[in-house]
Design a protein around this motif. Structure first.
Motif, PDB file in Angstrom:
ATOM      1  N   ALA A  80     -15.596-121.863  25.514  1.00  0.00           N
ATOM      2  CA  ALA A  80     -16.941-121.269  25.467  1.00  0.00           C
ATOM      3  C   ALA A  80     -16.935-119.935  24.729  1.00  0.00           C
ATOM      4  N   VAL A  81     -16.038-119.037  25.125  1.00  0.00           N
ATOM      5  CA  VAL A  81     -16.047-117.709  24.514  1.00  0.00           C
ATOM      6  C   VAL A  81     -15.514-117.751  23.083  1.00  0.00           C
ATOM      7  N   MET A  82     -14.522-118.584  22.841  1.00  0.00           N
ATOM      8  CA  MET A  82     -13.938-118.633  21.495  1.00  0.00           C
ATOM      9  C   MET A  82     -14.915-119.238  20.484  1.00  0.00           C
ATOM     10  N   LEU A  83     -15.585-120.324  20.857  1.00  0.00           N
ATOM     11  CA  LEU A  83     -16.523-120.946  19.940  1.00  0.00           C
ATOM     12  C   LEU A  83     -17.733-120.044  19.695  1.00  0.00           C
ATOM     13  N   TYR A  84     -18.226-119.402  20.732  1.00  0.00           N
ATOM     14  CA  TYR A  84     -19.363-118.506  20.548  1.00  0.00           C
ATOM     15  C   TYR A  84     -19.017-117.378  19.588  1.00  0.00           C
ATOM     16  N   LYS A  85     -17.844-116.762  19.769  1.00  0.00           N
ATOM     17  CA  LYS A  85     -17.447-115.660  18.897  1.00  0.00           C
ATOM     18  C   LYS A  85     -17.183-116.139  17.470  1.00  0.00           C
ATOM     19  N   GLN A  86     -16.689-117.352  17.319  1.00  0.00           N
ATOM     20  CA  GLN A  86     -16.509-117.888  15.972  1.00  0.00           C
ATOM     21  C   GLN A  86     -17.855-118.042  15.277  1.00  0.00           C
ATOM     22  N   GLU A  87     -18.818-118.595  15.982  1.00  0.00           N
ATOM     23  CA  GLU A  87     -20.149-118.774  15.407  1.00  0.00           C
ATOM     24  C   GLU A  87     -20.823-117.433  15.128  1.00  0.00           C
ATOM     25  N   GLN A  88     -20.617-116.484  16.021  1.00  0.00           N
ATOM     26  CA  GLN A  88     -21.270-115.186  15.884  1.00  0.00           C
ATOM     27  C   GLN A  88     -20.657-114.344  14.766  1.00  0.00           C
ATOM     28  N   GLN A  89     -19.327-114.348  14.668  1.00  0.00           N
ATOM     29  CA  GLN A  89     -18.625-113.453  13.759  1.00  0.00           C
ATOM     30  C   GLN A  89     -18.069-114.142  12.513  1.00  0.00           C
ATOM     31  N   GLY A  90     -18.097-115.469  12.485  1.00  0.00           N
ATOM     32  CA  GLY A  90     -17.610-116.179  11.310  1.00  0.00           C
ATOM     33  C   GLY A  90     -16.107-116.262  11.188  1.00  0.00           C
ATOM     34  N   PHE A  91     -15.390-116.183  12.318  1.00  0.00           N
ATOM     35  CA  PHE A  91     -13.936-116.324  12.280  1.00  0.00           C
ATOM     36  C   PHE A  91     -13.566-117.722  11.769  1.00  0.00           C
ATOM     37  N   SER A  92     -12.483-117.800  11.024  1.00  0.00           N
ATOM     38  CA  SER A  92     -12.010-119.087  10.528  1.00  0.00           C
ATOM     39  C   SER A  92     -11.310-119.864  11.641  1.00  0.00           C
ATOM     40  N   ASP A  93     -11.138-121.163  11.429  1.00  0.00           N
ATOM     41  CA  ASP A  93     -10.407-121.964  12.407  1.00  0.00           C
ATOM     42  C   ASP A  93      -8.967-121.472  12.528  1.00  0.00           C
ATOM     43  N   ARG A  94      -8.378-121.020  11.443  1.00  0.00           N
ATOM     44  CA  ARG A  94      -7.012-120.490  11.486  1.00  0.00           C
ATOM     45  C   ARG A  94      -6.941-119.283  12.408  1.00  0.00           C
ATOM     46  N   GLN A  95      -7.934-118.408  12.345  1.00  0.00           N
ATOM     47  CA  GLN A  95      -7.966-117.261  13.245  1.00  0.00           C
ATOM     48  C   GLN A  95      -8.118-117.702  14.694  1.00  0.00           C
ATOM     49  N   MET A  96      -8.907-118.753  14.918  1.00  0.00           N
ATOM     50  CA  MET A  96      -9.092-119.228  16.283  1.00  0.00           C
ATOM     51  C   MET A  96      -7.785-119.789  16.850  1.00  0.00           C
ATOM     52  N   LEU A  97      -6.998-120.429  16.002  1.00  0.00           N
ATOM     53  CA  LEU A  97      -5.714-120.961  16.464  1.00  0.00           C
ATOM     54  C   LEU A  97      -4.775-119.830  16.872  1.00  0.00           C
ATOM     55  N   LYS A  98      -4.846-118.730  16.154  1.00  0.00           N
ATOM     56  CA  LYS A  98      -4.038-117.570  16.544  1.00  0.00           C
ATOM     57  C   LYS A  98      -4.479-117.050  17.916  1.00  0.00           C
ATOM     58  N   GLY A  99      -5.800-117.077  18.148  1.00  0.00           N
ATOM     59  CA  GLY A  99      -6.306-116.687  19.458  1.00  0.00           C
ATOM     60  C   GLY A  99      -5.839-117.620  20.553  1.00  0.00           C
ATOM     61  N   LEU A 100      -5.842-118.929  20.265  1.00  0.00           N
ATOM     62  CA  LEU A 100      -5.358-119.898  21.249  1.00  0.00           C
ATOM     63  C   LEU A 100      -3.877-119.685  21.541  1.00  0.00           C
ATOM     64  N   ALA A 101      -3.115-119.296  20.516  1.00  0.00           N
ATOM     65  CA  ALA A 101      -1.688-119.038  20.714  1.00  0.00           C
ATOM     66  C   ALA A 101      -1.479-117.865  21.665  1.00  0.00           C
ATOM     67  N   ALA A 102      -2.216-116.771  21.445  1.00  0.00           N
ATOM     68  CA  ALA A 102      -2.103-115.607  22.324  1.00  0.00           C
ATOM     69  C   ALA A 102      -2.562-115.946  23.745  1.00  0.00           C
ATOM     70  N   ALA A 103      -3.669-116.682  23.840  1.00  0.00           N
ATOM     71  CA  ALA A 103      -4.158-117.105  25.157  1.00  0.00           C
ATOM     72  C   ALA A 103      -3.121-117.978  25.850  1.00  0.00           C
ATOM     73  N   GLY A 104      -2.450-118.836  25.081  1.00  0.00           N
ATOM     74  CA  GLY A 104      -1.433-119.708  25.647  1.00  0.00           C
ATOM     75  C   GLY A 104      -0.249-118.943  26.202  1.00  0.00           C
ATOM     76  N   ILE A 105       0.146-117.864  25.525  1.00  0.00           N
ATOM     77  CA  ILE A 105       1.239-117.028  26.047  1.00  0.00           C
ATOM     78  C   ILE A 105       0.869-116.469  27.411  1.00  0.00           C
ATOM     79  N   VAL A 106      -0.362-115.978  27.535  1.00  0.00           N
ATOM     80  CA  VAL A 106      -0.829-115.429  28.820  1.00  0.00           C
ATOM     81  C   VAL A 106      -0.845-116.517  29.895  1.00  0.00           C
ATOM     82  N   GLY A 107      -1.381-117.695  29.556  1.00  0.00           N
ATOM     83  CA  GLY A 107      -1.399-118.779  30.520  1.00  0.00           C
ATOM     84  C   GLY A 107      -0.009-119.217  30.925  1.00  0.00           C
ATOM     85  N   ASN A 108       0.909-119.229  29.971  1.00  0.00           N
ATOM     86  CA  ASN A 108       2.283-119.623  30.250  1.00  0.00           C
ATOM     87  C   ASN A 108       2.984-118.631  31.174  1.00  0.00           C
ATOM     88  N   ILE A 109       2.709-117.350  30.983  1.00  0.00           N
ATOM     89  CA  ILE A 109       3.299-116.328  31.858  1.00  0.00           C
ATOM     90  C   ILE A 109       2.831-116.538  33.296  1.00  0.00           C
TER      91      ILE A 109
END
Length: 399
Positions: free
Chosen positions: A242-271
């Motif tokens: 929800a938050v990632m897609l909204y911010k992508q639509e709002q700010q125009g982030f590329s899908d590549r940037q979103m994947l980097k966000g998912l990677a960082a989020a994944g590190i937090v979830g893994n911890i």
């Protein structure tokens, strides 16, 4: 820590520990006893108390089809090794061929008593945020670069599939209306939230409405048995997309940037998964929604190029203010209060991001400290508040 592929799992809802895990166990049991002409599954603890609402019996039966399967719900046995315990038995001509005792430990992962399984490889040598932050600082790299270093470049192909699945769940959810199955009469609301624009809508109101609409959309898809991504669980699957897609639509982030966000989020979830728990049956909803909020806050901080301290503070704030949150699904269904909680946590993740932008260097609490506190708090919660539907809203609703 394990690969992010073990955290982000693509599958059907409504519950990673109550649907995905038991279904996966049943599939493996069938493969172990292909000659069986009948099966029996006995559910204990949280699986027994909320299994019907979570469709645990349906997941097991479908996995064992076309062989006849008897499902037993044992709500009396206590002193279990894990709140999500089940037994699977295989028979042929009335004679038992084999028996497994299985624990669904959260996020779709299972453990089988007495079996030394080939555990997923530990691809991350470090397991706390303090260690990972220090490593990244010494090498002047981002969290997403640490992910690529540990996982290899092919992780981006998997995260791309994850991101596409998350977006598809949002898009499906905002186009559907009607009533969710289960008997509570819960109406899908994502379409309504997405379409109902106020005549004098401010930027802030639109953000609230759209983020909540997207969180409702994914959560309603999950509740309806649709395909979603555990982030980190089914019950909390709506927050991060929800938050990632909204911010992508709002700010125009590329899908590549979103994947980097998912990677960082994944590190937090893994911890959290490694040092505490992402299971509502083990630690309450703080382990699911709290973890999802932390992941979302960290993911947002990464795409906004915040530094490691700010990412840590965003994740810490998000988790700290979910401490003690109980898991009390009405009727054992992942509907009330679960769906709304995804929406509220999405907005809280954005609030945590904003605080991190201003207040990071005044903080006193580390992310590792709040993870340890969450785990201790969860273990101290009375069992009725850990996904049994025996306390909280679930109890009050029945009265």
């Amino acid at each position: 820590m394990e690969s992010l592929k073990e955290l982000y799992r693509i599958g059907r809802g409504p519950s990673s520990s109550h649907t995905m895990g038991p279904g996966r166990a049943a599939e493996r049991f069938l493969a172990a006893y292909p000659e069986a002409d009948s099966f029996q599954a006995t559910l204990y603890g949280s699986l027994a108390k909320t299994g019907r609402g979570h469709l645990t019996d349906v997941a097991i039966t479908e996995a064992l089809e076309p062989v006849p399967t008897r499902i037993l719900f044992d709500t009396d046995t206590v002193d279990l090794p894990h709140p999500n315990t089940m037994e699977l038995e295989a028979f042929r001509l009335g004679e038992r061929l084999g028996r497994w005792r299985v624990f669904s430990v959260g996020g779709g992962k299972i453990e089988i008593e007495g079996q030394k399984e080939a555990d997923p490889p530990q691809v991350y040598p470090l397991s706390t945020f303090t260690e990972i932050k220090g490593y990244c600082r010494d090498r002047d790299i981002y969290l997403w670069q640490y992910v690529e270093e540990c996982e290899g470049p092919k992780i981006w192909d998997y995260l791309s599939e994850v991101w596409e699945t998350m977006k598809e769940a949002v898009y499906r959810g905002i186009r559907k209306d009607g009533e969710l199955a289960g008997g509570l009469g819960v109406q899908r609301k994502a379409m309504y939230l997405n379409r109902q624009r106020h005549i004098d809508e401010s930027k802030e109101t639109r953000e609230n409405r759209k983020v909540c609409a997207y969180a409702f959309a994914v959560s309603e898809e999950n509740a309806g048995g649709g395909t979603i991504v555990t982030a980190p669980t089914c019950g909390a699957c709506g927050v991060l997309p929800a938050v990632m897609l909204y911010k992508q639509e709002q700010q125009g982030f590329s899908d590549r940037q979103m994947l980097k966000g998912l990677a960082a989020a994944g590190i937090v979830g893994n911890i959290i998964k490694t040092n505490a728990s992402i299971s509502g049956a083990e630690c309450g909803c703080q382990a699911e929604i709290g973890s999802a909020c932390s992941m979302a806050a960290a993911g947002l901080a990464e795409i906004y190029h915040m530094d490691l301290d700010q990412i840590e503070y965003a994740a810490e704030v998000a988790m700290e203010h979910h401490l003690g949150l109980t898991c009390d699904p009405i009727g054992g269904l992942v509907q009330i209060p679960c769906i709304e909680r995804n929406a509220v946590a999405g907005m809280r993740a954005i609030n945590a991001l904003s605080l991190a932008n201003f207040l990071t260097y005044t903080r006193k609490i580390s992310f590792d400290m709040v993870v340890k506190t969450m785990y201790e708090t969860g273990r101290d919660l009375f069992s009725k508040y850990r996904e049994t539907s025996e306390g909280g809203l679930a109890k009050t609703y029945r009265e």
